[in-house]
Design a protein around this motif. Structure first.
Motif, PDB file in Angstrom:
ATOM      1  N   ALA A  37     -29.633   4.679  17.792  1.00 15.53           N
ATOM      2  CA  ALA A  37     -30.800   4.300  18.589  1.00 15.53           C
ATOM      3  C   ALA A  37     -32.069   4.344  17.742  1.00 15.53           C
ATOM      4  O   ALA A  37     -32.934   3.451  17.840  1.00 15.53           O
ATOM      5  N   LEU A  38     -32.205   5.363  16.903  1.00 13.61           N
ATOM      6  CA  LEU A  38     -33.383   5.465  16.041  1.00 13.61           C
ATOM      7  C   LEU A  38     -33.426   4.318  15.038  1.00 13.61           C
ATOM      8  O   LEU A  38     -34.498   3.755  14.754  1.00 13.61           O
ATOM      9  N   LYS A  39     -32.266   3.951  14.505  1.00 11.18           N
ATOM     10  CA  LYS A  39     -32.221   2.807  13.585  1.00 11.18           C
ATOM     11  C   LYS A  39     -32.580   1.511  14.310  1.00 11.18           C
ATOM     12  O   LYS A  39     -33.290   0.660  13.763  1.00 11.18           O
ATOM     13  N   LEU A  40     -32.079   1.360  15.529  1.00  8.76           N
ATOM     14  CA  LEU A  40     -32.431   0.182  16.319  1.00  8.76           C
ATOM     15  C   LEU A  40     -33.943   0.067  16.482  1.00  8.76           C
ATOM     16  O   LEU A  40     -34.524  -1.018  16.324  1.00  8.76           O
ATOM     17  N   ALA A  41     -34.576   1.196  16.811  1.00  8.34           N
ATOM     18  CA  ALA A  41     -36.027   1.181  17.028  1.00  8.34           C
ATOM     19  C   ALA A  41     -36.767   0.812  15.748  1.00  8.34           C
ATOM     20  O   ALA A  41     -37.726   0.024  15.776  1.00  8.34           O
ATOM     21  N   ARG A  42     -36.339   1.365  14.631  1.00  5.06           N
ATOM     22  CA  ARG A  42     -37.014   1.047  13.365  1.00  5.06           C
ATOM     23  C   ARG A  42     -36.835  -0.429  13.008  1.00  5.06           C
ATOM     24  O   ARG A  42     -37.792  -1.091  12.583  1.00  5.06           O
ATOM     25  N   LYS A  43     -35.647  -0.952  13.183  1.00  2.00           N
ATOM     26  CA  LYS A  43     -35.438  -2.362  12.850  1.00  2.00           C
ATOM     27  C   LYS A  43     -36.185  -3.274  13.824  1.00  2.00           C
ATOM     28  O   LYS A  43     -36.703  -4.325  13.429  1.00  2.00           O
ATOM     29  N   PHE A  44     -36.271  -2.853  15.074  1.00  2.00           N
ATOM     30  CA  PHE A  44     -37.077  -3.583  16.057  1.00  2.00           C
ATOM     31  C   PHE A  44     -38.513  -3.704  15.548  1.00  2.00           C
ATOM     32  O   PHE A  44     -39.133  -4.778  15.618  1.00  2.00           O
ATOM     33  N   GLY A  45     -39.029  -2.602  15.000  1.00  2.00           N
ATOM     34  CA  GLY A  45     -40.380  -2.624  14.454  1.00  2.00           C
ATOM     35  C   GLY A  45     -40.493  -3.497  13.216  1.00  2.00           C
ATOM     36  O   GLY A  45     -41.426  -4.307  13.094  1.00  2.00           O
ATOM     37  N   HIS A  46     -39.551  -3.335  12.300  1.00  2.00           N
ATOM     38  CA  HIS A  46     -39.598  -4.139  11.073  1.00  2.00           C
ATOM     39  C   HIS A  46     -39.486  -5.630  11.381  1.00  2.00           C
ATOM     40  O   HIS A  46     -40.159  -6.454  10.739  1.00  2.00           O
ATOM     41  N   ASP A  47     -38.653  -5.958  12.367  1.00  2.00           N
ATOM     42  CA  ASP A  47     -38.517  -7.377  12.743  1.00  2.00           C
ATOM     43  C   ASP A  47     -39.826  -7.946  13.283  1.00  2.00           C
ATOM     44  O   ASP A  47     -40.037  -9.167  13.275  1.00  2.00           O
ATOM     45  N   ILE A  67     -34.792   2.347  37.467  1.00  2.00           N
ATOM     46  CA  ILE A  67     -35.205   1.624  36.268  1.00  2.00           C
ATOM     47  C   ILE A  67     -34.005   1.356  35.365  1.00  2.00           C
ATOM     48  O   ILE A  67     -32.924   1.913  35.571  1.00  2.00           O
ATOM     49  N   LYS A  68     -34.216   0.512  34.352  1.00  2.00           N
ATOM     50  CA  LYS A  68     -33.219   0.281  33.311  1.00  2.00           C
ATOM     51  C   LYS A  68     -33.831   0.618  31.967  1.00  2.00           C
ATOM     52  O   LYS A  68     -35.020   0.393  31.735  1.00  2.00           O
ATOM     53  N   ALA A  69     -32.998   1.142  31.085  1.00  2.00           N
ATOM     54  CA  ALA A  69     -33.427   1.410  29.714  1.00  2.00           C
ATOM     55  C   ALA A  69     -33.246   0.143  28.877  1.00  2.00           C
ATOM     56  O   ALA A  69     -32.548  -0.788  29.266  1.00  2.00           O
ATOM     57  N   ASP A  70     -33.873   0.141  27.700  1.00  2.00           N
ATOM     58  CA  ASP A  70     -33.597  -0.893  26.700  1.00  2.00           C
ATOM     59  C   ASP A  70     -32.487  -0.445  25.761  1.00  2.00           C
ATOM     60  O   ASP A  70     -31.733  -1.263  25.241  1.00  2.00           O
ATOM     61  N   ALA A 127     -30.485  -6.075  22.358  1.00  2.00           N
ATOM     62  CA  ALA A 127     -29.085  -6.483  22.252  1.00  2.00           C
ATOM     63  C   ALA A 127     -28.731  -7.139  20.922  1.00  2.00           C
ATOM     64  O   ALA A 127     -27.591  -7.019  20.446  1.00  2.00           O
ATOM     65  N   ASN A 128     -29.673  -7.816  20.302  1.00  2.00           N
ATOM     66  CA  ASN A 128     -29.364  -8.587  19.095  1.00  2.00           C
ATOM     67  C   ASN A 128     -30.101  -8.088  17.860  1.00  2.00           C
ATOM     68  O   ASN A 128     -30.182  -8.811  16.864  1.00  2.00           O
ATOM     69  N   ILE A 129     -30.601  -6.866  17.907  1.00  2.00           N
ATOM     70  CA  ILE A 129     -31.308  -6.312  16.744  1.00  2.00           C
ATOM     71  C   ILE A 129     -30.342  -6.064  15.596  1.00  2.00           C
ATOM     72  O   ILE A 129     -30.604  -6.448  14.451  1.00  2.00           O
ATOM     73  N   PHE A 130     -29.221  -5.409  15.875  1.00  2.00           N
ATOM     74  CA  PHE A 130     -28.219  -5.162  14.839  1.00  2.00           C
ATOM     75  C   PHE A 130     -27.416  -6.433  14.573  1.00  2.00           C
ATOM     76  O   PHE A 130     -26.929  -7.085  15.498  1.00  2.00           O
ATOM     77  N   GLN A 131     -27.250  -6.743  13.288  1.00  2.00           N
ATOM     78  CA  GLN A 131     -26.404  -7.850  12.850  1.00  2.00           C
ATOM     79  C   GLN A 131     -25.378  -7.295  11.863  1.00  2.00           C
ATOM     80  O   GLN A 131     -25.498  -6.150  11.411  1.00  2.00           O
ATOM     81  N   PRO A 132     -24.337  -8.061  11.523  1.00  2.00           N
ATOM     82  CA  PRO A 132     -23.312  -7.548  10.603  1.00  2.00           C
ATOM     83  C   PRO A 132     -23.919  -6.944   9.336  1.00  2.00           C
ATOM     84  O   PRO A 132     -24.773  -7.542   8.685  1.00  2.00           O
ATOM     85  N   GLY A 133     -23.483  -5.715   9.052  1.00  2.00           N
ATOM     86  CA  GLY A 133     -23.974  -4.992   7.894  1.00  2.00           C
ATOM     87  C   GLY A 133     -25.099  -4.022   8.184  1.00  2.00           C
ATOM     88  O   GLY A 133     -25.405  -3.154   7.365  1.00  2.00           O
ATOM     89  N   ASN A 134     -25.727  -4.130   9.352  1.00  2.00           N
ATOM     90  CA  ASN A 134     -26.840  -3.241   9.691  1.00  2.00           C
ATOM     91  C   ASN A 134     -26.382  -1.844  10.092  1.00  2.00           C
ATOM     92  O   ASN A 134     -27.130  -0.876   9.912  1.00  2.00           O
ATOM     93  N   HIS A 135     -25.204  -1.728  10.682  1.00  2.97           N
ATOM     94  CA  HIS A 135     -24.746  -0.425  11.152  1.00  2.97           C
ATOM     95  C   HIS A 135     -23.226  -0.461  11.314  1.00  2.97           C
ATOM     96  O   HIS A 135     -22.623  -1.541  11.390  1.00  2.97           O
ATOM     97  N   GLY A 136     -22.614   0.715  11.367  1.00  7.09           N
ATOM     98  CA  GLY A 136     -21.167   0.775  11.537  1.00  7.09           C
ATOM     99  C   GLY A 136     -20.700   2.201  11.737  1.00  7.09           C
ATOM    100  O   GLY A 136     -21.486   3.146  11.659  1.00  7.09           O
ATOM    101  N   SER A 137     -19.400   2.352  11.994  1.00  6.22           N
ATOM    102  CA  SER A 137     -18.804   3.670  12.213  1.00  6.22           C
ATOM    103  C   SER A 137     -17.301   3.562  11.996  1.00  6.22           C
ATOM    104  O   SER A 137     -16.635   2.779  12.671  1.00  6.22           O
TER     105      SER A 137
END
Length: 414
Positions: free
Chosen positions: A121-131, A253-256, A280-290
């Motif tokens: 979630a923290l990575k999503l937020a940072r990439k949201f900002g960078h985008d 309410i709903k979260a993002d 929903a579309n912030i992460f793309q292939p290579g951005n994150h994994g597990s």
């Protein structure tokens, strides 16, 4: 001819000492070792039984040895336990579709723990900002929060005691108090780097501190106005624990972004990040994994957990038994509430905190000695997060064991 090997006699002993000398000393353990369980009860290696009001810290949604869950997991183990995310895992789509249906959100990333989910979630937020062209994104977090023990989630956590010794912490966090919209507005005023607000719907480790319904609505509105992500950590409060699938749904309410884990797999390690349209579309292939995220066994556990919860009406049960337990605690501790030895009984559903006016960590061992498993968090808060299958009779048993020990603790000299 070789001489016969000597026969070693195994002599049963009345007590098996619980110790782990080769395991890192990272936990203050109660000196018991659990062997097996059934429903809301567990037994230690010496045969002593306990009523489980901790549920593996809000993990064992269906209790222990559930007759519908165990055969399903046995079936899955016999098929395939793990496969790489190089390939499609069909049950990922099945579970993701169900979580989207329950949340009203869009899609899901799977991992293995709540820490992983919060880190994502923290990575999503940072990439949201960078985008959006923000070079140094900042995320609003909260006092008393707990989001995990990795360096990033530890930095987002609001507990100096568990942060001590692990600096320098990650930058990019703005900390505010709970349930104060003016403090949030002031802390972010004229700051173009803010990208998200991140909090637990009900703080778990921080002491069972709920976000107020009006506040949740106000934060949702503020995030909409300022194009921030609303990220709600439902790792501990989600999956039906409060009587709704996710605790923030009480506010309509709903979260993002919504991290999940703990109760989603009824004991099988699983984590998830559910995203709404904005994320929903912030992460793309290579951005994150597990590596282990979304493995077939964990996915089957999640699917079956939700199926059984729906079939057995466990959301209604959590609300009903939780209300009964809270009322019974209030009645049994009425004198202590009046004299403020017990400061408050709070929470929702089967996520209940009893805050005392003095430290009460000793109650963990005392309760275990009397056949009850609980935890104490934030030094003074008794945390009750039992399996969602708990009955009102078992809730009464919790009260009958716990409350006399509370009274005894409060009456003892300081």
């Amino acid at each position: 001819m070789n001489a016969a090997l000597p026969v070693t006699k195994v002599v049963a002993t009345p007590f098996i000492e619980a110790q782990s000398p080769h395991v890192m000393n990272t936990y203050s353990r109660v000196p018991i070792a659990l062997s097996h369980g059934q429903g809301c009860r567990v037994w230690d290696v010496n045969g002593k039984s306990y009523l489980d009001a901790l549920g593996g810290i809000a993990v064992n949604t269906l209790g222990h040895n559930h007759p519908k869950l165990v055969p399903a997991l046995q079936d899955q183990i016999a098929k395939i336990i793990h496969s790489s995310n190089y390939y499609h895992v069909p049950n990922q789509e099945v579970l993701a579709k169900k979580l989207v249906e329950l949340s009203g959100m869009t899609n899901v990333f799977f991992c293995s723990t709540g820490l992983e989910a919060n880190e994502a979630a923290l990575k999503l937020a940072r990439k949201f900002g960078h985008d959006k062209g923000i070079e140094r994104p900042e995320i609003v977090v909260y006092e008393k929060a707990f989001h995990g023990r990795s360096i990033a989630t530890l930095s987002a956590t609001g507990n100096p005691k568990i942060q001590a010794g692990f600096g320098p912490l990650v930058e990019g966090f703005i900390r505010v108090p709970l349930n104060n919209i003016e403090s949030l507005k002031q802390a972010t005023a004229n700051n173009p780097n803010v990208v998200a607000v991140f909090f637990e719907a009900i703080q778990g480790e921080g002491g069972i501190n709920p976000m107020h319904m009006d506040y949740l609505k106000e934060v949702r509105q503020l995030c909409d106005e300022r194009d921030w992500l609303l990220m709600i950590d439902e790792v501990q409060s989600g999956m039906g624990r409060t009587g709704k699938w996710f605790a923030h749904q009480w506010a309509g309410i709903k979260a993002d972004v919504m991290p999940l884990a703990k109760g989603l797999g009824s004991g099988v390690p699983i984590g998830a990040v559910v995203a709404g349209p904005k994320a929903a579309n912030i992460f793309q292939p290579g951005n994150h994994g597990s590596t282990f995220g979304g493995n077939p066994l964990a996915m089957r556990a999640g699917i079956e957990t939700i199926r059984i919860m729906e079939e057995d009406g466990l959301l209604d049960n959590a609300a009903k038994v939780g209300a009964h337990l809270a009322a019974a605690l209030a009645q049994a501790l009425s004198a202590e509430l009046a004299t403020h030895g017990v400061k408050e009984i709070r929470g929702q559903g089967l996520m209940i905190g009893v805050e005392l006016a003095k430290p009460c960590s000793a109650l963990v061992g005392q309760c275990a000695a009397n056949g009850l498993l609980i935890s104490v968090t934030a030094d003074t808060v008794i945390r009750l997060v039992p399996p969602l299958i708990m009955t009102t009779t078992e809730a009464d048993e919790v009260v009958s064991i716990l409350c006399p020990l509370i009274k005894q603790l409060l009456s003892a000299a300081a």
